[in-house]
Scaffold this active site. Structure first.
Site, short mmCIF file in Angstrom:
data_model
loop_
_atom_site.label_atom_id
_atom_site.label_comp_id
_atom_site.label_asym_id
_atom_site.label_seq_id
_atom_site.Cartn_x
_atom_site.Cartn_y
_atom_site.Cartn_z
N ARG A 141 -94.24 -6.95 -14.99
CA ARG A 141 -93.68 -7.64 -13.83
C ARG A 141 -94.70 -7.82 -12.71
O ARG A 141 -94.85 -8.91 -12.19
CB ARG A 141 -92.46 -6.88 -13.30
CG ARG A 141 -91.28 -6.91 -14.25
CD ARG A 141 -90.31 -5.77 -13.97
NE ARG A 141 -89.27 -5.70 -14.98
CZ ARG A 141 -89.43 -5.19 -16.20
NH1 ARG A 141 -90.60 -4.70 -16.55
NH2 ARG A 141 -88.45 -5.18 -17.06
N THR A 142 -95.37 -6.75 -12.35
CA THR A 142 -96.27 -6.82 -11.20
C THR A 142 -97.46 -7.74 -11.47
O THR A 142 -97.77 -8.63 -10.68
CB THR A 142 -96.76 -5.42 -10.81
OG1 THR A 142 -95.63 -4.59 -10.53
CG2 THR A 142 -97.63 -5.48 -9.57
N LYS A 149 -116.03 1.37 -21.34
CA LYS A 149 -117.29 1.81 -21.93
C LYS A 149 -117.97 2.87 -21.07
O LYS A 149 -119.12 3.24 -21.33
CB LYS A 149 -118.23 0.60 -22.11
CG LYS A 149 -117.65 -0.50 -22.99
CD LYS A 149 -118.54 -1.73 -22.99
CE LYS A 149 -117.91 -2.88 -23.79
NZ LYS A 149 -118.72 -4.11 -23.73
N ARG A 154 -104.20 -1.87 -9.74
CA ARG A 154 -103.28 -0.82 -10.17
C ARG A 154 -104.08 0.25 -10.87
O ARG A 154 -104.91 -0.06 -11.74
CB ARG A 154 -102.19 -1.36 -11.09
CG ARG A 154 -101.37 -0.25 -11.76
CD ARG A 154 -100.13 -0.76 -12.45
NE ARG A 154 -99.11 -1.14 -11.48
CZ ARG A 154 -97.85 -1.41 -11.79
NH1 ARG A 154 -97.45 -1.33 -13.05
NH2 ARG A 154 -96.99 -1.76 -10.87
N HIS A 214 -96.53 1.88 -3.80
CA HIS A 214 -96.45 0.58 -4.47
C HIS A 214 -95.87 -0.38 -3.41
O HIS A 214 -94.70 -0.74 -3.48
CB HIS A 214 -95.55 0.67 -5.69
CG HIS A 214 -95.61 -0.52 -6.60
ND1 HIS A 214 -96.24 -1.69 -6.27
CD2 HIS A 214 -95.09 -0.72 -7.85
CE1 HIS A 214 -96.11 -2.56 -7.26
NE2 HIS A 214 -95.43 -1.99 -8.24
#
Length: 325
Positions: A74-75, A102, A124, A152
């Site tokens: 969703r975000t 990596k 995020r 958030h």
């Protein structure tokens, strides 16, 4: 908190931020006089989205990078749609196939993105504070799309917009936030925003998932749904976040639902017509019954719609703040 360092590129500033505040890292301490105008802008974008008349030239020539170190549907998708509707070039970085996987450090990634002259960076990360660290190292405006168990902010803003569309004002409402509060950045951002706007906030859940220290944020704590939902205007359910838990802090899904799941009987304890919310993804039959999630009182789909509008407003305002002089 919202970072207050001096702008790196450009001197313009979005109106709902003070001139030196270029990043959206959290909502703690944000004053209502800055929240309300922002929700007004997001409301205007919600109306434009429904009319399909979005300003596709607004961010033309700007680059938005979605840098997601955790899974998201969703975000990330709503930020991508928001950027494209405003005309920006949107790049989704897949961490699993990037240099981060990596062994590249977060600061090396910041240096790379800075060299690319990115305008807006949506981050995020599983570690609380990661977006704030990046904000100190890049010239782009940084938006916190969820960091650890910290905050958030855009989720809380879209939740507030959804509630306001039904109640006109957030002042005087009673909102119950139920479930895994201990591990929820959504809960923390909502608590900061709703209490600032004059709502009365209750948190409801088992003692293992509701830390007593959260009372210091100005909320009331309840350990039974029957007491916590009595007379509330909004019921906000939270997902059980097993990926952030250590040890057996919750029983089986069936047992959890029997004590803390939202079903029709428990919803009837709230005020008639009380809104049912969930930030998603939902665990049906664990924290919420399907019949309630799909009921007329549910605004879960509207939350998703408002998410695009809110993130358009965030990109709009922060792009103005990071504009090249």
């Amino acid at each position: 908190m919202v970072d207050g360092r001096a702008p790196g590129r450009g001197t313009g500033a979005p109106r709902f931020f003070a001139p030196s505040e270029r990043h959206l890292l959290g909502l703690q301490g944000m004053h209502p006089t800055r929240i309300e105008p922002f929700l007004d802008l997001a409301e205007s974008y919600a109306l434009l989205n429904r009319s399909r008349k979005t300003p596709r030239e607004l961010l033309r020539g700007r680059t938005v990078i979605n840098l997601f170190f955790e899974d998201s549907t969703r975000t990330r998708t709503s930020f991508e749609i928001a950027g494209k509707r405003l005309g920006a070039d949107v790049v989704n970085m897949t961490v699993a196939t990037s240099s981060v996987n990596k062994g590249e450090t977060l600061l090396d990634t910041a240096a790379t993105l800075n060299a690319m002259r990115t305008d807006l960076l949506v981050v995020r990360h599983a570690q609380s504070g990661a977006p704030a660290l990046l904000a100190r190292k890049v010239e782009a405006a940084v938006i916190n799309a969820g960091d650890g168990t910290h905050e958030h902010p855009t989720q809380a803003l879209l939740d507030a917009l959804t509630i306001r569309r039904h109640y006109s004002s957030l002042t005087g409402l009673t909102v119950a936030i139920c479930g895994d509060v201990a591990n929820s950045r959504v809960a923390r951002s909502n608590i900061h925003l709703l209490t600032a706007m004059g709502s009365r906030v209750r948190v409801v859940g088992p003692p293992t998932l509701v830390p007593g220290a959260i009372a210091s944020l100005g909320v009331e704590i309840f350990h039974t749904m029957e007491e916590g939902l009595d007379g509330v205007d909004v019921v906000m359910m939270l997902r059980i976040q097993r990926e952030r838990m250590t040890g057996g802090v919750v029983p089986s899904a069936r047992e959890y639902f029997s004590f803390f799941g939202l079903d029709a009987r428990r919803l009837s304890l709230a005020r008639p017509g009380a809104l049912v919310m969930h930030p998603g993804p939902m665990n049906r039959g664990v924290e919420i019954a399907s019949g309630v999630a799909d009921s007329d009182q549910s605004v879960i789909a509207e939350q998703v719609e408002m998410g695009v509008a809110v993130r358009m407003a965030v990109l709009d305002r922060l792009a103005r703040g990071s504009a090249t002089a």
